[in-house]
Design a protein around this motif. Sequence first.
Motif, short mmCIF file in Angstrom:
data_model
loop_
_atom_site.label_atom_id
_atom_site.label_comp_id
_atom_site.label_asym_id
_atom_site.label_seq_id
_atom_site.Cartn_x
_atom_site.Cartn_y
_atom_site.Cartn_z
N UNK A 116 0.83 -1.21 0.00
CA UNK A 116 0.00 0.00 0.00
C UNK A 116 0.86 1.25 0.00
N UNK A 117 0.33 2.35 -0.59
CA UNK A 117 0.99 3.65 -0.46
C UNK A 117 0.63 4.26 0.89
N UNK A 118 1.23 5.39 1.21
CA UNK A 118 0.95 6.06 2.49
C UNK A 118 -0.21 7.07 2.35
N UNK A 119 -0.91 7.02 1.23
CA UNK A 119 -2.02 7.92 0.99
C UNK A 119 -3.25 7.13 0.53
N UNK A 120 -4.40 7.79 0.55
CA UNK A 120 -5.66 7.16 0.15
C UNK A 120 -6.11 7.69 -1.20
N UNK A 121 -7.01 6.91 -1.82
CA UNK A 121 -7.34 7.18 -3.22
C UNK A 121 -8.03 8.53 -3.45
N UNK A 124 -4.55 11.50 -3.72
CA UNK A 124 -3.28 10.94 -4.18
C UNK A 124 -2.10 11.85 -3.84
N UNK A 125 -1.05 11.24 -3.30
CA UNK A 125 0.15 12.00 -2.99
C UNK A 125 0.05 12.88 -1.77
N UNK A 126 -1.02 12.70 -0.99
CA UNK A 126 -1.17 13.42 0.29
C UNK A 126 -1.22 12.36 1.38
N UNK A 127 -0.14 12.24 2.12
CA UNK A 127 0.03 11.11 3.04
C UNK A 127 -0.71 11.32 4.35
N UNK A 128 -1.29 10.22 4.87
CA UNK A 128 -1.80 10.23 6.24
C UNK A 128 -0.99 9.27 7.13
N UNK A 129 0.08 8.72 6.55
CA UNK A 129 1.01 7.88 7.30
C UNK A 129 2.44 8.27 6.92
N UNK A 181 -3.18 14.92 7.05
CA UNK A 181 -2.80 14.85 5.63
C UNK A 181 -1.75 15.89 5.25
N UNK A 182 -0.67 15.38 4.63
CA UNK A 182 0.51 16.20 4.31
C UNK A 182 1.06 15.74 2.97
N UNK A 183 1.45 16.66 2.08
CA UNK A 183 2.03 16.24 0.80
C UNK A 183 3.19 15.26 1.01
N UNK A 184 3.20 14.22 0.19
CA UNK A 184 4.18 13.15 0.36
C UNK A 184 5.62 13.64 0.28
N UNK A 185 5.89 14.64 -0.58
CA UNK A 185 7.27 15.11 -0.69
C UNK A 185 7.73 15.78 0.59
N UNK A 186 6.80 16.43 1.32
CA UNK A 186 7.18 17.05 2.58
C UNK A 186 7.42 15.99 3.67
N UNK A 227 7.66 8.45 -0.45
CA UNK A 227 7.40 9.07 -1.76
C UNK A 227 6.06 8.60 -2.30
N UNK A 228 5.37 9.46 -3.00
CA UNK A 228 4.00 9.15 -3.44
C UNK A 228 3.94 7.90 -4.30
N UNK A 229 4.98 7.63 -5.07
CA UNK A 229 4.97 6.49 -5.99
C UNK A 229 5.38 5.18 -5.33
N UNK A 230 5.83 5.23 -4.07
CA UNK A 230 6.34 4.04 -3.40
C UNK A 230 5.25 3.38 -2.55
N UNK A 231 5.47 2.10 -2.24
CA UNK A 231 4.54 1.34 -1.41
C UNK A 231 5.32 0.54 -0.37
N UNK A 232 4.59 0.07 0.64
CA UNK A 232 5.16 -0.71 1.73
C UNK A 232 4.29 -1.94 1.95
N UNK A 233 4.90 -3.05 2.33
CA UNK A 233 4.12 -4.25 2.65
C UNK A 233 3.06 -3.91 3.70
N UNK A 234 1.83 -4.30 3.43
CA UNK A 234 0.71 -3.95 4.30
C UNK A 234 0.73 -4.76 5.59
N UNK A 235 0.17 -4.22 6.67
CA UNK A 235 0.02 -5.01 7.88
C UNK A 235 -0.75 -6.30 7.61
N UNK A 236 -0.24 -7.39 8.15
CA UNK A 236 -0.84 -8.72 8.10
C UNK A 236 -0.68 -9.45 6.77
N UNK A 237 -0.04 -8.82 5.78
CA UNK A 237 0.21 -9.58 4.55
C UNK A 237 1.20 -10.69 4.82
#
Length: 297
Positions: A116-121, A124-129, A181-186, A227-237
Amino acid sequence: MTPITEVEGRRLALSNLDKVLYPATGTTKGEVLHYYAATAAGVMLPHLRDRPLSFLRYPDGPEGLRFFTKNPPPGTPDWVRTAPVPRHDEPDARQVLVQDLPSLMWAANLVVEFHTPQWRQDSPGVADLMVFDLDPGPPASIVECCTVALWLRERLAADGLSSYGKTSGSKGLHLLAPLEPTPSDEVTAYAKELAVEAQRALPELAVHRMTRALRPGKVFVDFSQNAAAKTTAAPYTLRAKGGPAVSAPVTWDEIEACGDPAELVFLAGGMGARLERYGDLLAPLNDPGRARPLPGH
Protein backbone atom coordinates in the motif's frame (compact mmCIF):
# COMPACT_ATOMS: atom_id res chain seq x y z
CA MET A 1 -12.67 -28.80 -11.27
CA THR A 2 -12.12 -25.43 -9.59
CA PRO A 3 -14.48 -25.05 -6.61
CA ILE A 4 -16.83 -22.08 -6.58
CA THR A 5 -17.23 -20.40 -3.22
CA GLU A 6 -19.70 -17.69 -2.31
CA VAL A 7 -18.29 -14.92 -0.13
CA GLU A 8 -20.77 -12.30 1.04
CA GLY A 9 -22.85 -12.84 -2.08
CA ARG A 10 -19.93 -12.84 -4.54
CA ARG A 11 -19.01 -16.03 -6.39
CA LEU A 12 -15.31 -16.84 -6.38
CA ALA A 13 -13.38 -19.57 -8.14
CA LEU A 14 -10.66 -20.62 -5.68
CA SER A 15 -8.05 -22.66 -7.49
CA ASN A 16 -5.31 -25.19 -6.61
CA LEU A 17 -6.17 -25.34 -2.91
CA ASP A 18 -3.91 -28.37 -2.30
CA LYS A 19 -0.88 -26.76 -3.94
CA VAL A 20 2.03 -26.40 -1.51
CA LEU A 21 3.16 -22.77 -1.58
CA TYR A 22 5.64 -22.89 1.29
CA PRO A 23 7.62 -26.15 1.07
CA ALA A 24 9.56 -25.43 4.27
CA THR A 25 6.37 -25.68 6.32
CA GLY A 26 4.16 -27.63 3.90
CA THR A 27 1.69 -24.74 3.87
CA THR A 28 -0.87 -25.10 1.09
CA LYS A 29 -2.70 -22.45 -0.86
CA GLY A 30 -5.89 -23.51 0.91
CA GLU A 31 -4.24 -22.76 4.25
CA VAL A 32 -3.08 -19.38 2.97
CA LEU A 33 -6.63 -18.51 1.92
CA HIS A 34 -7.93 -19.72 5.29
CA TYR A 35 -5.46 -17.40 7.03
CA TYR A 36 -6.78 -14.38 5.13
CA ALA A 37 -10.45 -15.32 5.54
CA ALA A 38 -10.53 -16.53 9.14
CA THR A 39 -7.64 -14.71 10.82
CA ALA A 40 -6.50 -11.61 8.99
CA ALA A 41 -9.54 -10.11 7.29
CA GLY A 42 -11.07 -8.28 10.24
CA VAL A 43 -7.85 -6.47 11.17
CA MET A 44 -6.29 -6.22 7.73
CA LEU A 45 -9.14 -4.65 5.75
CA PRO A 46 -9.05 -1.30 7.61
CA HIS A 47 -5.38 -0.94 6.63
CA LEU A 48 -6.12 -1.70 2.96
CA ARG A 49 -9.31 0.34 2.60
CA ASP A 50 -9.11 3.21 0.12
CA ARG A 51 -5.41 2.57 -0.61
CA PRO A 52 -4.68 1.62 -4.25
CA LEU A 53 -2.85 -1.69 -4.07
CA SER A 54 0.25 -3.03 -5.71
CA PHE A 55 0.78 -6.78 -5.73
CA LEU A 56 3.89 -8.91 -5.61
CA ARG A 57 2.62 -12.12 -7.14
CA TYR A 58 4.24 -15.49 -6.41
CA PRO A 59 1.78 -18.06 -7.78
CA ASP A 60 4.26 -20.97 -7.50
CA GLY A 61 5.50 -20.05 -4.04
CA PRO A 62 8.46 -17.96 -2.88
CA GLU A 63 10.95 -20.07 -4.83
CA GLY A 64 9.09 -19.70 -8.12
CA LEU A 65 8.53 -16.78 -10.45
CA ARG A 66 7.77 -13.51 -8.65
CA PHE A 67 6.59 -10.34 -10.33
CA PHE A 68 5.30 -6.94 -9.22
CA THR A 69 2.13 -5.52 -10.71
CA LYS A 70 0.23 -2.30 -10.16
CA ASN A 71 -2.42 -2.65 -12.89
CA PRO A 72 -5.58 -4.71 -12.26
CA PRO A 73 -4.77 -8.25 -13.44
CA PRO A 74 -6.54 -9.64 -16.53
CA GLY A 75 -9.87 -11.14 -15.54
CA THR A 76 -10.43 -8.84 -12.57
CA PRO A 77 -14.17 -9.13 -11.76
CA ASP A 78 -16.24 -6.05 -12.44
CA TRP A 79 -17.32 -5.93 -8.78
CA VAL A 80 -13.73 -5.41 -7.60
CA ARG A 81 -13.33 -1.67 -7.21
CA THR A 82 -10.47 0.20 -8.83
CA ALA A 83 -9.28 3.77 -8.45
CA PRO A 84 -7.48 6.16 -10.80
CA VAL A 85 -3.88 6.80 -9.78
CA PRO A 86 -1.51 9.52 -11.04
CA ARG A 87 1.29 8.13 -13.20
CA HIS A 88 3.40 10.10 -15.63
CA ASP A 89 3.66 7.21 -18.08
CA GLU A 90 -0.02 6.12 -17.91
CA PRO A 91 -2.51 8.99 -17.64
CA ASP A 92 -5.47 6.59 -17.35
CA ALA A 93 -3.88 4.17 -14.87
CA ARG A 94 -6.04 2.45 -12.29
CA GLN A 95 -5.24 0.16 -9.36
CA VAL A 96 -7.25 -2.28 -7.30
CA LEU A 97 -8.97 -1.31 -4.06
CA VAL A 98 -9.63 -4.11 -1.56
CA GLN A 99 -12.60 -2.80 0.38
CA ASP A 100 -14.29 -5.98 1.57
CA LEU A 101 -13.88 -9.69 2.21
CA PRO A 102 -14.78 -10.87 -1.33
CA SER A 103 -12.14 -8.55 -2.83
CA LEU A 104 -9.58 -9.71 -0.28
CA MET A 105 -10.21 -13.36 -1.08
CA TRP A 106 -10.16 -12.73 -4.83
CA ALA A 107 -6.75 -11.06 -4.49
CA ALA A 108 -5.42 -13.70 -2.07
CA ASN A 109 -6.37 -16.41 -4.60
CA LEU A 110 -3.87 -14.80 -7.00
CA VAL A 111 -1.17 -15.50 -4.35
CA VAL A 112 0.12 -12.01 -3.62
CA GLU A 113 1.87 -9.81 -1.15
CA PHE A 114 -0.30 -6.75 -0.50
CA HIS A 115 1.53 -3.41 -0.76
CA THR A 116 0.00 0.00 0.00
CA PRO A 117 0.99 3.65 -0.46
CA GLN A 118 0.95 6.06 2.49
CA TRP A 119 -2.02 7.92 0.99
CA ARG A 120 -5.66 7.16 0.15
CA GLN A 121 -7.34 7.18 -3.22
CA ASP A 122 -9.32 10.39 -2.62
CA SER A 123 -6.08 12.36 -2.02
CA PRO A 124 -3.28 10.94 -4.18
CA GLY A 125 0.15 12.00 -2.99
CA VAL A 126 -1.17 13.42 0.29
CA ALA A 127 0.03 11.11 3.04
CA ASP A 128 -1.80 10.23 6.24
CA LEU A 129 1.01 7.88 7.30
CA MET A 130 4.77 8.15 7.61
CA VAL A 131 6.91 5.02 7.42
CA PHE A 132 10.50 4.07 8.14
CA ASP A 133 11.65 0.74 6.71
CA LEU A 134 14.53 -0.45 8.90
CA ASP A 135 16.53 -2.89 6.80
CA PRO A 136 19.49 -4.69 8.40
CA GLY A 137 22.68 -5.41 6.48
CA PRO A 138 24.14 -8.75 7.61
CA PRO A 139 25.46 -9.59 10.12
CA ALA A 140 23.02 -7.06 11.61
CA SER A 141 19.48 -8.38 12.13
CA ILE A 142 16.11 -7.23 13.39
CA VAL A 143 17.72 -7.01 16.84
CA GLU A 144 19.74 -4.00 15.66
CA CYS A 145 16.63 -2.66 13.91
CA CYS A 146 14.91 -2.60 17.29
CA THR A 147 17.64 -0.39 18.74
CA VAL A 148 17.23 2.07 15.88
CA ALA A 149 13.44 1.93 16.21
CA LEU A 150 13.66 2.87 19.90
CA TRP A 151 15.78 5.91 19.01
CA LEU A 152 13.31 6.92 16.30
CA ARG A 153 10.36 6.49 18.67
CA GLU A 154 11.88 8.99 21.09
CA ARG A 155 12.85 11.40 18.33
CA LEU A 156 9.36 11.31 16.84
CA ALA A 157 7.81 11.75 20.28
CA ALA A 158 9.92 14.88 20.75
CA ASP A 159 8.10 16.27 17.70
CA GLY A 160 4.70 15.20 19.03
CA LEU A 161 4.33 12.10 16.86
CA SER A 162 3.32 8.65 18.07
CA SER A 163 4.80 5.62 16.33
CA TYR A 164 3.93 1.95 16.02
CA GLY A 165 6.02 -1.01 14.93
CA LYS A 166 5.52 -4.10 12.82
CA THR A 167 7.86 -6.70 11.44
CA SER A 168 8.48 -6.47 7.73
CA GLY A 169 7.83 -10.21 7.53
CA SER A 170 11.34 -10.48 6.11
CA LYS A 171 14.52 -9.36 7.90
CA GLY A 172 13.55 -5.94 9.19
CA LEU A 173 11.13 -3.70 11.00
CA HIS A 174 8.67 -1.03 9.90
CA LEU A 175 7.88 2.03 12.00
CA LEU A 176 4.67 3.93 11.20
CA ALA A 177 3.24 7.21 12.45
CA PRO A 178 -0.26 8.61 11.74
CA LEU A 179 -0.27 12.11 10.29
CA GLU A 180 -2.69 14.84 9.45
CA PRO A 181 -2.80 14.85 5.63
CA THR A 182 0.51 16.20 4.31
CA PRO A 183 2.03 16.24 0.80
CA SER A 184 4.18 13.15 0.36
CA ASP A 185 7.27 15.11 -0.69
CA GLU A 186 7.18 17.05 2.58
CA VAL A 187 6.82 13.84 4.60
CA THR A 188 9.75 12.35 2.68
CA ALA A 189 11.92 15.39 3.41
CA TYR A 190 11.15 15.24 7.13
CA ALA A 191 11.73 11.47 7.27
CA LYS A 192 15.08 11.95 5.52
CA GLU A 193 16.09 14.53 8.14
CA LEU A 194 15.38 12.00 10.89
CA ALA A 195 17.26 9.25 9.05
CA VAL A 196 20.29 11.54 8.82
CA GLU A 197 19.94 12.36 12.53
CA ALA A 198 19.74 8.65 13.34
CA GLN A 199 23.01 8.03 11.52
CA ARG A 200 24.62 10.92 13.38
CA ALA A 201 23.34 9.68 16.76
CA LEU A 202 24.09 5.99 16.09
CA PRO A 203 27.08 6.07 13.72
CA GLU A 204 28.06 2.45 14.35
CA LEU A 205 24.52 1.20 13.81
CA ALA A 206 22.47 3.35 11.41
CA VAL A 207 22.97 4.52 7.83
CA HIS A 208 20.64 6.69 5.78
CA ARG A 209 22.03 5.97 2.31
CA MET A 210 21.14 2.93 0.24
CA THR A 211 24.71 2.34 -0.99
CA ARG A 212 25.38 -1.33 -0.30
CA ALA A 213 29.03 -0.79 0.57
CA LEU A 214 27.94 1.29 3.57
CA ARG A 215 25.44 -1.22 4.92
CA PRO A 216 27.17 -4.38 6.23
CA GLY A 217 26.48 -4.67 9.94
CA LYS A 218 24.27 -1.57 9.95
CA VAL A 219 20.59 -0.73 9.69
CA PHE A 220 19.51 1.17 6.59
CA VAL A 221 16.91 3.73 7.67
CA ASP A 222 14.89 3.79 4.46
CA PHE A 223 12.77 6.94 4.36
CA SER A 224 12.07 6.71 0.61
CA GLN A 225 8.86 4.70 0.94
CA ASN A 226 7.12 7.95 1.88
CA ALA A 227 7.40 9.07 -1.76
CA ALA A 228 4.00 9.15 -3.44
CA ALA A 229 4.97 6.49 -5.99
CA LYS A 230 6.34 4.04 -3.40
CA THR A 231 4.54 1.34 -1.41
CA THR A 232 5.16 -0.71 1.73
CA ALA A 233 4.12 -4.25 2.65
CA ALA A 234 0.71 -3.95 4.30
CA PRO A 235 0.02 -5.01 7.88
CA TYR A 236 -0.84 -8.72 8.10
CA THR A 237 0.21 -9.58 4.55
CA LEU A 238 2.04 -12.86 4.11
CA ARG A 239 5.47 -12.49 2.51
CA ALA A 240 7.05 -14.48 -0.30
CA LYS A 241 9.72 -15.91 1.97
CA GLY A 242 10.73 -19.41 3.10
CA GLY A 243 7.79 -19.79 5.47
CA PRO A 244 4.39 -18.06 5.67
CA ALA A 245 5.77 -15.11 7.64
CA VAL A 246 3.39 -12.27 8.46
CA SER A 247 4.17 -8.57 8.47
CA ALA A 248 2.97 -8.52 12.06
CA PRO A 249 2.39 -5.63 14.48
CA VAL A 250 4.56 -5.81 17.59
CA THR A 251 4.48 -4.12 20.98
CA TRP A 252 7.12 -1.70 22.15
CA ASP A 253 7.83 -4.10 25.00
CA GLU A 254 8.68 -6.77 22.42
CA ILE A 255 10.90 -4.34 20.54
CA GLU A 256 12.71 -3.34 23.74
CA ALA A 257 13.22 -6.97 24.82
CA CYS A 258 14.28 -8.47 21.49
CA GLY A 259 17.60 -10.26 21.78
CA ASP A 260 17.19 -12.90 19.08
CA PRO A 261 15.73 -12.50 15.56
CA ALA A 262 13.55 -15.58 16.08
CA GLU A 263 11.59 -13.70 18.76
CA LEU A 264 10.08 -11.44 16.09
CA VAL A 265 9.15 -14.04 13.48
CA PHE A 266 5.40 -14.62 13.30
CA LEU A 267 3.88 -17.24 11.01
CA ALA A 268 0.31 -17.40 9.76
CA GLY A 269 -0.61 -20.26 12.05
CA GLY A 270 0.20 -18.32 15.21
CA MET A 271 -1.56 -15.08 14.35
CA GLY A 272 -5.00 -16.09 15.62
CA ALA A 273 -3.77 -16.47 19.19
CA ARG A 274 -1.73 -13.30 18.90
CA LEU A 275 -4.76 -11.30 17.76
CA GLU A 276 -6.83 -12.73 20.60
CA ARG A 277 -4.22 -11.46 23.02
CA TYR A 278 -3.47 -8.04 21.54
CA GLY A 279 -6.15 -7.19 18.99
CA ASP A 280 -4.88 -4.90 16.23
CA LEU A 281 -1.86 -3.09 17.65
CA LEU A 282 -1.92 -0.80 14.61
CA ALA A 283 -5.55 0.28 15.00
CA PRO A 284 -4.44 3.82 16.03
CA LEU A 285 -3.15 4.34 12.49
CA ASN A 286 -6.77 4.41 11.29
CA ASP A 287 -8.04 6.67 14.09
CA PRO A 288 -8.19 10.29 12.85
CA GLY A 289 -7.98 11.41 16.46
CA ARG A 290 -4.44 10.01 16.71
CA ALA A 291 -3.14 11.87 13.65
CA ARG A 292 -0.78 14.75 14.33
CA PRO A 293 0.63 17.47 12.10
CA LEU A 294 4.06 17.08 10.60
CA PRO A 295 6.42 19.42 12.49
CA GLY A 296 6.29 22.87 10.98
CA HIS A 297 2.71 22.46 9.75
